[in-house]
Design a protein around this motif. Sequence first.
Motif, PDB file in Angstrom:
ATOM      1  N   ASP A 363     -38.086 -20.764 -14.934  1.00  0.00           N
ATOM      2  CA  ASP A 363     -37.717 -20.168 -13.650  1.00  0.00           C
ATOM      3  C   ASP A 363     -37.934 -18.650 -13.659  1.00  0.00           C
ATOM      4  O   ASP A 363     -38.391 -18.074 -12.664  1.00  0.00           O
ATOM      5  CB  ASP A 363     -36.261 -20.489 -13.333  1.00  0.00           C
ATOM      6  N   LEU A 364     -37.593 -18.011 -14.779  1.00  0.00           N
ATOM      7  CA  LEU A 364     -37.808 -16.564 -14.874  1.00  0.00           C
ATOM      8  C   LEU A 364     -39.293 -16.216 -14.765  1.00  0.00           C
ATOM      9  O   LEU A 364     -39.678 -15.293 -14.033  1.00  0.00           O
ATOM     10  CB  LEU A 364     -37.270 -16.036 -16.201  1.00  0.00           C
ATOM     11  N   ALA A 395     -24.921 -15.348 -20.423  1.00  0.00           N
ATOM     12  CA  ALA A 395     -26.174 -14.823 -20.978  1.00  0.00           C
ATOM     13  C   ALA A 395     -27.327 -15.018 -20.003  1.00  0.00           C
ATOM     14  O   ALA A 395     -28.136 -14.103 -19.765  1.00  0.00           O
ATOM     15  CB  ALA A 395     -26.485 -15.501 -22.309  1.00  0.00           C
ATOM     16  N   GLN A 396     -27.416 -16.211 -19.411  1.00  0.00           N
ATOM     17  CA  GLN A 396     -28.484 -16.478 -18.453  1.00  0.00           C
ATOM     18  C   GLN A 396     -28.280 -15.689 -17.161  1.00  0.00           C
ATOM     19  O   GLN A 396     -29.245 -15.175 -16.577  1.00  0.00           O
ATOM     20  CB  GLN A 396     -28.558 -17.980 -18.145  1.00  0.00           C
ATOM     21  N   LEU A 397     -27.030 -15.571 -16.731  1.00  0.00           N
ATOM     22  CA  LEU A 397     -26.745 -14.827 -15.507  1.00  0.00           C
ATOM     23  C   LEU A 397     -27.132 -13.360 -15.669  1.00  0.00           C
ATOM     24  O   LEU A 397     -27.753 -12.764 -14.775  1.00  0.00           O
ATOM     25  CB  LEU A 397     -25.253 -14.952 -15.180  1.00  0.00           C
ATOM     26  N   ARG A 398     -26.771 -12.764 -16.809  1.00  0.00           N
ATOM     27  CA  ARG A 398     -27.154 -11.382 -17.081  1.00  0.00           C
ATOM     28  C   ARG A 398     -28.661 -11.202 -17.035  1.00  0.00           C
ATOM     29  O   ARG A 398     -29.178 -10.253 -16.452  1.00  0.00           O
ATOM     30  CB  ARG A 398     -26.624 -10.978 -18.461  1.00  0.00           C
ATOM     31  N   ARG A 399     -29.380 -12.142 -17.643  1.00  0.00           N
ATOM     32  CA  ARG A 399     -30.846 -12.036 -17.683  1.00  0.00           C
ATOM     33  C   ARG A 399     -31.450 -12.177 -16.284  1.00  0.00           C
ATOM     34  O   ARG A 399     -32.417 -11.469 -15.954  1.00  0.00           O
ATOM     35  CB  ARG A 399     -31.385 -13.131 -18.604  1.00  0.00           C
ATOM     36  N   ALA A 400     -30.904 -13.055 -15.474  1.00  0.00           N
ATOM     37  CA  ALA A 400     -31.428 -13.228 -14.117  1.00  0.00           C
ATOM     38  C   ALA A 400     -31.261 -11.947 -13.306  1.00  0.00           C
ATOM     39  O   ALA A 400     -32.168 -11.532 -12.567  1.00  0.00           O
ATOM     40  CB  ALA A 400     -30.729 -14.392 -13.425  1.00  0.00           C
ATOM     41  N   TYR A 401     -30.098 -11.284 -13.429  1.00  0.00           N
ATOM     42  CA  TYR A 401     -29.903 -10.010 -12.732  1.00  0.00           C
ATOM     43  C   TYR A 401     -30.848  -8.929 -13.280  1.00  0.00           C
ATOM     44  O   TYR A 401     -31.377  -8.109 -12.528  1.00  0.00           O
ATOM     45  CB  TYR A 401     -28.453  -9.548 -12.884  1.00  0.00           C
ATOM     46  N   VAL A 403     -33.853  -9.250 -14.735  1.00  0.00           N
ATOM     47  CA  VAL A 403     -35.226  -9.442 -14.273  1.00  0.00           C
ATOM     48  C   VAL A 403     -35.351  -9.066 -12.799  1.00  0.00           C
ATOM     49  O   VAL A 403     -36.335  -8.444 -12.382  1.00  0.00           O
ATOM     50  CB  VAL A 403     -35.681 -10.900 -14.513  1.00  0.00           C
ATOM     51  N   ASP A 404     -34.346  -9.415 -12.005  1.00  0.00           N
ATOM     52  CA  ASP A 404     -34.345  -9.025 -10.591  1.00  0.00           C
ATOM     53  C   ASP A 404     -34.435  -7.505 -10.471  1.00  0.00           C
ATOM     54  O   ASP A 404     -35.227  -6.967  -9.670  1.00  0.00           O
ATOM     55  CB  ASP A 404     -33.054  -9.533  -9.949  1.00  0.00           C
ATOM     56  N   ALA A 405     -33.642  -6.805 -11.272  1.00  0.00           N
ATOM     57  CA  ALA A 405     -33.659  -5.343 -11.252  1.00  0.00           C
ATOM     58  C   ALA A 405     -35.012  -4.794 -11.694  1.00  0.00           C
ATOM     59  O   ALA A 405     -35.541  -3.847 -11.104  1.00  0.00           O
ATOM     60  CB  ALA A 405     -32.549  -4.806 -12.148  1.00  0.00           C
ATOM     61  N   ASP A 406     -35.571  -5.385 -12.738  1.00  0.00           N
ATOM     62  CA  ASP A 406     -36.875  -4.923 -13.226  1.00  0.00           C
ATOM     63  C   ASP A 406     -37.963  -5.087 -12.168  1.00  0.00           C
ATOM     64  O   ASP A 406     -38.847  -4.220 -12.019  1.00  0.00           O
ATOM     65  CB  ASP A 406     -37.265  -5.688 -14.496  1.00  0.00           C
ATOM     66  N   LEU A 407     -37.900  -6.198 -11.447  1.00  0.00           N
ATOM     67  CA  LEU A 407     -38.889  -6.397 -10.386  1.00  0.00           C
ATOM     68  C   LEU A 407     -38.708  -5.367  -9.274  1.00  0.00           C
ATOM     69  O   LEU A 407     -39.697  -4.851  -8.725  1.00  0.00           O
ATOM     70  CB  LEU A 407     -38.775  -7.815  -9.813  1.00  0.00           C
ATOM     71  N   TYR A 408     -37.482  -5.040  -8.945  1.00  0.00           N
ATOM     72  CA  TYR A 408     -37.237  -4.001  -7.942  1.00  0.00           C
ATOM     73  C   TYR A 408     -37.749  -2.647  -8.432  1.00  0.00           C
ATOM     74  O   TYR A 408     -38.293  -1.851  -7.640  1.00  0.00           O
ATOM     75  CB  TYR A 408     -35.741  -3.908  -7.624  1.00  0.00           C
ATOM     76  N   LEU A 409     -37.589  -2.365  -9.721  1.00  0.00           N
ATOM     77  CA  LEU A 409     -38.123  -1.113 -10.279  1.00  0.00           C
ATOM     78  C   LEU A 409     -39.643  -1.057 -10.120  1.00  0.00           C
ATOM     79  O   LEU A 409     -40.196  -0.012  -9.756  1.00  0.00           O
ATOM     80  CB  LEU A 409     -37.753  -0.990 -11.760  1.00  0.00           C
ATOM     81  N   GLU A 411     -41.350  -2.407  -7.911  1.00  0.00           N
ATOM     82  CA  GLU A 411     -41.646  -2.209  -6.492  1.00  0.00           C
ATOM     83  C   GLU A 411     -41.168  -0.848  -5.985  1.00  0.00           C
ATOM     84  O   GLU A 411     -41.330  -0.542  -4.801  1.00  0.00           O
ATOM     85  CB  GLU A 411     -40.973  -3.317  -5.672  1.00  0.00           C
ATOM     86  N   LYS A 412     -40.548  -0.065  -6.866  1.00  0.00           N
ATOM     87  CA  LYS A 412     -39.980   1.244  -6.524  1.00  0.00           C
ATOM     88  C   LYS A 412     -38.890   1.121  -5.458  1.00  0.00           C
ATOM     89  O   LYS A 412     -38.663   2.036  -4.658  1.00  0.00           O
ATOM     90  CB  LYS A 412     -41.078   2.222  -6.076  1.00  0.00           C
ATOM     91  N   ARG A 413     -38.200  -0.019  -5.486  1.00  0.00           N
ATOM     92  CA  ARG A 413     -37.052  -0.242  -4.589  1.00  0.00           C
ATOM     93  C   ARG A 413     -35.803   0.043  -5.427  1.00  0.00           C
ATOM     94  O   ARG A 413     -35.102  -0.849  -5.896  1.00  0.00           O
ATOM     95  CB  ARG A 413     -37.093  -1.652  -4.038  1.00  0.00           C
ATOM     96  N   TYR A 414     -35.549   1.333  -5.605  1.00  0.00           N
ATOM     97  CA  TYR A 414     -34.568   1.757  -6.597  1.00  0.00           C
ATOM     98  C   TYR A 414     -33.133   1.415  -6.210  1.00  0.00           C
ATOM     99  O   TYR A 414     -32.300   1.123  -7.082  1.00  0.00           O
ATOM    100  CB  TYR A 414     -34.727   3.258  -6.863  1.00  0.00           C
ATOM    101  N   ALA A 415     -32.801   1.458  -4.926  1.00  0.00           N
ATOM    102  CA  ALA A 415     -31.435   1.128  -4.517  1.00  0.00           C
ATOM    103  C   ALA A 415     -31.105  -0.324  -4.851  1.00  0.00           C
ATOM    104  O   ALA A 415     -30.017  -0.638  -5.359  1.00  0.00           O
ATOM    105  CB  ALA A 415     -31.261   1.387  -3.022  1.00  0.00           C
ATOM    106  N   GLU A 416     -32.066  -1.234  -4.567  1.00  0.00           N
ATOM    107  CA  GLU A 416     -31.857  -2.644  -4.898  1.00  0.00           C
ATOM    108  C   GLU A 416     -31.792  -2.845  -6.409  1.00  0.00           C
ATOM    109  O   GLU A 416     -31.021  -3.681  -6.913  1.00  0.00           O
ATOM    110  CB  GLU A 416     -32.954  -3.520  -4.309  1.00  0.00           C
ATOM    111  N   ALA A 417     -32.607  -2.080  -7.142  1.00  0.00           N
ATOM    112  CA  ALA A 417     -32.574  -2.177  -8.607  1.00  0.00           C
ATOM    113  C   ALA A 417     -31.204  -1.775  -9.132  1.00  0.00           C
ATOM    114  O   ALA A 417     -30.634  -2.440 -10.016  1.00  0.00           O
ATOM    115  CB  ALA A 417     -33.660  -1.297  -9.219  1.00  0.00           C
ATOM    116  N   ILE A 418     -30.655  -0.680  -8.579  1.00  0.00           N
ATOM    117  CA  ILE A 418     -29.326  -0.228  -9.008  1.00  0.00           C
ATOM    118  C   ILE A 418     -28.290  -1.308  -8.744  1.00  0.00           C
ATOM    119  O   ILE A 418     -27.421  -1.581  -9.585  1.00  0.00           O
ATOM    120  CB  ILE A 418     -28.958   1.079  -8.279  1.00  0.00           C
ATOM    121  N   ASP A 419     -28.390  -1.955  -7.585  1.00  0.00           N
ATOM    122  CA  ASP A 419     -27.440  -3.003  -7.236  1.00  0.00           C
ATOM    123  C   ASP A 419     -27.512  -4.161  -8.231  1.00  0.00           C
ATOM    124  O   ASP A 419     -26.481  -4.675  -8.693  1.00  0.00           O
ATOM    125  CB  ASP A 419     -27.723  -3.504  -5.819  1.00  0.00           C
ATOM    126  N   SER A 420     -28.732  -4.583  -8.593  1.00  0.00           N
ATOM    127  CA  SER A 420     -28.888  -5.696  -9.539  1.00  0.00           C
ATOM    128  C   SER A 420     -28.413  -5.308 -10.937  1.00  0.00           C
ATOM    129  O   SER A 420     -27.753  -6.099 -11.621  1.00  0.00           O
ATOM    130  CB  SER A 420     -30.355  -6.147  -9.583  1.00  0.00           C
TER     131      SER A 420
END
Length: 579
Positions: A363-364, A395-401, A403-409, A411-420
């Motif tokens: 899934d990741l 452990a899986q929940l942390r990793r899912a957040y 990866v979500d943050a990394d993808l936002y980074l 995309e240079k969507r920094y506010a969403e990255a901070i939230d994740s």
Amino acid sequence: MLSGAVEFKQVRRWVAGGWIVLVLTGCAAVPHRTSAPSPASAQPLAKVVVATPDLDHDLMAQLLAGELALSSADLKAASQSYDKAMMISSDPEVAGKAAALAIAIHDADAAHRAIDRWQVLGATPAQLAQARAQLAVEQGQADEARRQLSALIASGDKDAWRMFGRVLIGSRDPALAGNLLESLATPERLPADPKAWLAMSELGEQLNRHGYAQQIADGALKRFGTAETYAWAAQLKLNNGDRSGGLSLLRQAQVKDPNNIGLRLTYASLLGQSGQYAQASHLLEKGPQTAQTYALRAALAANAKDNKTLQQVYNQLSQAPEDVRASSAYLLGQLAEVLGRKEEALKWYDQVPDEDEHAFDADLRSAILLQDLGRSAEAHQQLAEMQTDYLDQPAQLRRAYEVDADLYLREKRYAEAIDSFSHALQVAPDDPDLLYGRGLAYAEIGKIDPAVADFRRLLQIKPGDIDASNALGFTLADSGRDLTEAEQLIAAARAAKPNDPSIADSWGWLQYRLGHLDQAAEVLRSAWQSGKDADVGVHLGEVLWKQGRRDQAQQVFDEVRRADPRNTTLQQTLKRLQP
């Protein structure tokens, strides 16, 4: 130990088995007396007398109590219940279990009593010898243990050597067990069964009787010459650091049994560990193919950076039987991804079943591929669903957040990255990687105070961390504050990694902030030429511009634009320098 599908756990596999099976007998017959009711009796059952046994003499009650105690791992209570049960039961297996429990809790009196009762109820000579040997070993009575084990071997029971192994493998005194093994399980006494020889050899190895283990292994190899005897002899050589000797024996074993998949996997795995990728791959290409052979072939090709073989494995595995494909969906996805077939990889990852150990990783990878294919909304939706699905698995929940943050980074969507990153830190407080990522995101949108706070916290958790030191130093320098501290931090990072372009960029930018333009230009030019990183190029261009070397600066800006047309740092810098 050897890897692959073949494992030579002879003691556990061959010796194990044949535990006492408890067969619950029916309730004790309920004695009763009845007298014929008179025709005039108003209550026909009024004179029935039922004799109810007390609990100590109720077989079913004692057996149930024993089993309940066992389910709670209360061996003492279980032993007490079975001790009572065996005295009112005619089932020899109840007495046998009572004996085993008494020995397990080190109650010699109860054990002797149970063994005697077992003998009365019909235990075989081998069973009695085994139990008495276990008790003797438990009590450290070497002579008695030797006498009973000798009786066990001489009993003629088809499972005698298995029972012999079970006595020794359960011993709390390895020295005593080793002495008994060497004195009794001699080549002259061992049966004409290679499994027994291998089991005794492995038991010797486990008891640190390496010379004995090697002697029995060599004897088995000479007497039987089976693939298994070669493989175990190879295992011993590998245990002793003789890789070439082990490989030689495995090669001979594989020749004797070329279709033994376990041997092929083991031999190929060791060849791969020795860097002999081509030879290992050639070995695995022959003979029957399974999910395991495909997986090892893929791993060998990946280590050898052999894309041609990876393509071949992918093509063959794609056409393999349904059961092999189904169990290899994750591997097929990985191969497709490596080969640049992203859409195909998505389809394979989607076929990984929920119960598969790789389901989460599939899934990741799907989320990352979706973003690579320009389907960002789907990627984040996939990760949002995972964050719900894995709420009870930190452990899986942390990793899912993460990866979500990394993808936002990306995309240079920094506010969403901070939230994740913040959600992930709620799951894993003070996680260094999460603090680092969130600090970078804060810095990118100019929130310097929280960025500095995250980097400082990270350095409290990991004092002297190079990346954190560099990140904090650069953030301070870029914001023009605490330049003395920034210089100390970046200097420490530079001393640890003198050739790291990102640290050189930080040092050059610090020199620029300090007004040392010539030194800044020299350091940044070297970093730019070594890696052509866009942000380094923008920094170099700005320094050149401030030096009045605008043609050179424009040339660097143009190179950055060609390499990264959407670079926001470049756009902001040009807007500032060319209002």
